[in-house]
Motif scaffolding. Structure first.
Motif, PDB file in Angstrom:
ATOM      1  N   TYR A   1      17.346 -22.425  21.912  1.00 27.57           N
ATOM      2  CA  TYR A   1      17.873 -20.732  20.866  1.00 27.57           C
ATOM      3  C   TYR A   1      18.801 -21.780  20.145  1.00 27.57           C
TER       4      TYR A   1
ATOM      5  N   HIS B   1      17.937 -13.194  31.634  1.00 26.44           N
ATOM      6  CA  HIS B   1      18.957 -13.503  33.083  1.00 26.44           C
ATOM      7  C   HIS B   1      19.672 -11.871  33.467  1.00 26.44           C
TER       8      HIS B   1
ATOM      9  N   PRO C   1      26.048 -11.340  34.510  1.00 25.74           N
ATOM     10  CA  PRO C   1      26.073 -12.532  34.749  1.00 25.74           C
ATOM     11  C   PRO C   1      25.482 -13.321  36.218  1.00 25.74           C
TER      12      PRO C   1
ATOM     13  N   TYR D   1      24.762 -12.518  24.802  1.00 29.56           N
ATOM     14  CA  TYR D   1      24.738 -13.288  26.334  1.00 29.56           C
ATOM     15  C   TYR D   1      23.651 -11.427  26.168  1.00 29.56           C
TER      16      TYR D   1
ATOM     17  N   MET E   1      13.095 -21.470  30.021  1.00 31.86           N
ATOM     18  CA  MET E   1      13.741 -21.053  28.834  1.00 31.86           C
ATOM     19  C   MET E   1      13.959 -21.974  27.895  1.00 31.86           C
TER      20      MET E   1
ATOM     21  N   CYS F   1      20.575 -13.288  26.327  1.00 26.26           N
ATOM     22  CA  CYS F   1      19.894 -13.242  27.744  1.00 26.26           C
ATOM     23  C   CYS F   1      19.629 -12.562  28.580  1.00 26.26           C
TER      24      CYS F   1
ATOM     25  N   LEU G   1      30.332 -18.162  24.396  1.00 33.06           N
ATOM     26  CA  LEU G   1      29.474 -17.608  25.294  1.00 33.06           C
ATOM     27  C   LEU G   1      29.856 -18.584  27.029  1.00 33.06           C
TER      28      LEU G   1
ATOM     29  N   VAL H   1      21.043 -23.657  26.606  1.00 31.77           N
ATOM     30  CA  VAL H   1      20.732 -22.946  24.835  1.00 31.77           C
ATOM     31  C   VAL H   1      20.115 -23.912  23.830  1.00 31.77           C
TER      32      VAL H   1
END
Length: 119
Positions: free
Chosen positions: A93, A46, A50, A38, A90, A42, A103, A72
């Motif tokens: 990945y 983000h 989170p 993260y 987004m 991320c 995650l 993701v």
């Protein structure tokens, strides 16, 4: 201190277990690995916490595995999901395929208040 130096310091401090409020030995390895993923990927969109909305991406604490996997790996919402934001910003990945469970564990811990929170 130059702006770049400050961000590097903040990023390194956030990645440190001592600064995250998590003590060694008591952290679930899956949660810790998910936290690392993260913080390395991320947080670009983000928030560092989170549970809070980021500059581009919404709060994602407590997201289901199904949602994490779809977003993701494919950059899409799972069937029947109502998104918090109507955006397709987004990117996928796929290199994180092996990290989906970790995650998801980290995001679950964030929803339960065990993840590091920022002011």
């Amino acid at each position: 201190m130059r702006r770049t130096g400050r961000w590097l310091f903040v990023a390194l401090a956030a990645a440190s277990p001592a600064c995250s409020g998590q003590q060694g030995g008591g952290t679930d390895p899956a949660v810790e690995q998910g936290r690392r993923v993260y913080l390395s990927v991320c947080v670009a969109c983000h928030h560092g916490n989170p549970a809070r909305d980021g500059s581009v991406g919404p709060a994602i604490a407590g997201s289901s595995r199904e949602l994490v996997e779809a977003m993701v790996l494919r950059g899409e919402y799972p069937p029947g999901y109502t998104p918090k934001r109507t955006s397709d910003a987004m990117p996928p990945y796929p290199q994180l395929a092996d990290d989906i469970d970790d995650l998801t564990a980290y995001l679950a811990s964030a929803a339960e208040g065990r993840a590091r929170s920022e002011p």
